[in-house]
Design a protein around this motif. Structure first.
Motif, short mmCIF file in Angstrom:
data_model
loop_
_atom_site.label_atom_id
_atom_site.label_comp_id
_atom_site.label_asym_id
_atom_site.label_seq_id
_atom_site.Cartn_x
_atom_site.Cartn_y
_atom_site.Cartn_z
N ILE A 119 0.83 -1.21 0.00
CA ILE A 119 0.00 0.00 0.00
C ILE A 119 0.86 1.26 0.00
N ILE A 120 1.84 1.32 0.92
CA ILE A 120 2.68 2.52 1.01
C ILE A 120 3.56 2.66 -0.22
N GLY A 121 4.09 1.54 -0.73
CA GLY A 121 4.96 1.62 -1.91
C GLY A 121 4.21 2.07 -3.15
N THR A 122 3.01 1.52 -3.39
CA THR A 122 2.25 1.90 -4.58
C THR A 122 1.81 3.37 -4.51
N CYS A 123 1.35 3.81 -3.34
CA CYS A 123 0.93 5.21 -3.21
C CYS A 123 2.11 6.17 -3.31
N ALA B 51 -6.49 11.68 -3.41
CA ALA B 51 -5.71 10.45 -3.24
C ALA B 51 -5.08 10.40 -1.85
N ALA B 52 -4.60 11.53 -1.34
CA ALA B 52 -4.00 11.57 -0.01
C ALA B 52 -5.05 11.28 1.07
N VAL B 53 -6.23 11.85 0.94
CA VAL B 53 -7.30 11.60 1.91
C VAL B 53 -7.70 10.13 1.91
N LEU B 54 -7.81 9.56 0.72
CA LEU B 54 -8.19 8.15 0.62
C LEU B 54 -7.10 7.25 1.18
N PHE B 55 -5.85 7.60 0.96
CA PHE B 55 -4.73 6.81 1.49
C PHE B 55 -4.71 6.85 3.02
N LEU B 56 -4.90 8.01 3.61
CA LEU B 56 -4.93 8.12 5.07
C LEU B 56 -6.09 7.33 5.68
N PHE B 57 -7.24 7.33 5.00
CA PHE B 57 -8.38 6.57 5.51
C PHE B 57 -8.10 5.07 5.46
N LEU C 33 -11.48 1.21 -3.53
CA LEU C 33 -11.61 2.52 -4.18
C LEU C 33 -10.24 3.13 -4.48
N LEU C 34 -9.30 2.98 -3.55
CA LEU C 34 -7.96 3.52 -3.79
C LEU C 34 -7.27 2.82 -4.94
N THR C 35 -7.41 1.50 -5.02
CA THR C 35 -6.79 0.75 -6.10
C THR C 35 -7.40 1.15 -7.45
N VAL D 4 -9.04 -7.74 -4.20
CA VAL D 4 -9.59 -6.80 -3.23
C VAL D 4 -11.05 -6.49 -3.52
N VAL D 5 -11.36 -6.23 -4.78
CA VAL D 5 -12.74 -5.94 -5.14
C VAL D 5 -13.63 -7.17 -4.92
N GLY D 6 -13.12 -8.36 -5.25
CA GLY D 6 -13.88 -9.57 -5.03
C GLY D 6 -14.14 -9.83 -3.54
#
Length: 402
Positions: free
Chosen positions: A44-48, A71-77, A192-194, A238-240
């Protein structure tokens, strides 16, 4: 030597059974297998980080500055929900105390009676009625309790968890009654982030390809290619997973119940926990009250430990003089025990290595050990017989004198 009991207070998490790991003085509770959890953090951290480094500067200038902000808000959540799921108590049930376990065993033996040899004893279950339907409570031989409805024993954490859903290695913890909603919000926000990163990666490549061509764009942005590959393979799982748990929430059902077929087997028993309404089921699971932890892992408990000490003859005189003078000479029992162990003791038989101050005490003890009243008179001392070598030397000396 005497044993002295010393009582000290410790946190309950230090003595809790099970296979959990505690950090921050019991505030953080996780499973022992945390390798996959670290892999989740890395992905997660590497991709973002790659997305913020390669795509966000270009998209903020050519499209909108709101893209990196969202994107930053979604990552923090996502990170908040992940840590909340991983570091919380999933709903572990405390094990029975020895007295409680003995009482329960006596009740079970009294109810079952004497089982003949060679026959299997009946299963240890109790029946309760929920929404006009009989639900069986199973007995846990490890925790020595009758598990509440929908609870199960996790073989990895070695604990009974209330409303047990499953053990998720990606979050490094069990998913149960107290952290299921955070787990679902984590999977939903991660989906959602992906999708968000994957979509704007494609947009970034398409916008750059207009000016410099598709192949040149891929050569200029290797981070984008790596992000697209990671998001592509992560998106389906993840979606599945999010869709599967959405289905379970709509039925007010757990993963454990779905795998075992508790409400869809041959008996066709209906789910007593379902409200027969999707909205009501979702509200109960996602918007219901937050249940407190019944584990009390940061509570205090007393631990007794024994320390060996020795009696010092000078202690009585020291205590008497100190009490008469009004002083308070308080010496810790542990230090006194160490000094007693380091104090040398005199051997039973004095020799050249015996200290001078220890010899009189040994002689005095020998005199005390002998009885002053003897019925028989003391034996007369008989001179020792001369050895053959001594006789020969005496005869040679006489010859020389003559």
């Amino acid at each position: 030597m005497s044993a002295v009991m010393i009582t000290r207070k410790v946190r309950k998490w230090e003595k809790l059974p099970g296979k959990n790991t505690f950090c921050c003085d019991g505030r953080v509770m996780m499973a022992r297998q945390k390798g996959v959890f670290y892999l989740t953090l890395f992905l997660i951290i590497g991709t973002c980080s790659l997305f913020f480094a390669f795509e966000c500067p270009y998209l903020a200038v050519h499209l909108s500055p709101a893209i990196p902000v969202f994107a930053a808000v979604l990552f923090l959540f996502v990170m908040a929900m992940l840590l909340r799921t991983s570091f919380s108590d999933p709903g572990v049930l405390p094990r029975a105390l020895p007295e409680e376990a003995t009482f329960i065993e006596m009740e079970i033996e009294a109810a079952n009676g004497n089982v003949p040899a060679g026959q299997r004893p009946p299963p240890r279950i109790r029946n309760v009625q929920i929404n006009n339907q009989i639900v069986k409570l199973k007995y846990c031989y490890t925790c020595k309790i009758f598990r509440p409805p929908r609870a199960s024993h996790c073989s990895i954490c070695d604990n009974c968890v209330d409303r047990f859903d499953h053990h998720c290695p990606w979050v490094g913890n069990c998913v149960g009654k107290r952290n299921y909603r955070y787990f679902y919000l984590f999977t939903l926000s991660l989906s959602l982030l992906t999708i968000y990163i994957f979509t704007f990666d494609i947009v970034h490549v398409a916008m750059r390809s207009v000016d410099s061509g598709f192949l040149n764009t891929l050569k200029e942005t290797p981070g984008t290619v790596l992000e697209v590959l990671v998001c592509f393979f992560t998106l389906w799982s993840v979606v599945g997973l999010t869709g599967f748990h959405t289905y379970l929430i709509s039925l007010n059902q757990t993963t454990n119940e779905d795998i075992k077929g508790s409400w869809s087997g041959k008996n066709r028993v209906q789910n007593p926990y379902s409200h027969k309404n999707i909205i009501k089921n979702c509200c109960e699971v996602l918007c219901g009250p937050t249940y407190p932890s019944v584990l009390d892992r940061r509570g205090l408990m007393q631990e007794d430990s024994s320390v060996s000490t020795c009696a010092d003859p000078t202690s009585s005189s020291t205590s008497t003089s100190s009490s008469s003078s009004g002083g308070n000479n308080t010496v810790s029992q542990t230090t006194h025990a160490i000094l007693c162990l380091q104090k040398p003791t005199a051997p039973l038989i004095p020799n050249e290595h015996t200290p001078d101050d220890a010899k009189p005490s040994i002689a005095a003890s020998a005199e005390k050990s002998s009885s002053p009243k003897e019925e028989h008179p003391p034996a007369t001392k008989v001179p020792p017989l001369a050895s053959p070598e001594t006789d020969a030397e005496t005869s040679i000396a006489k010859d020389k004198t003559h």
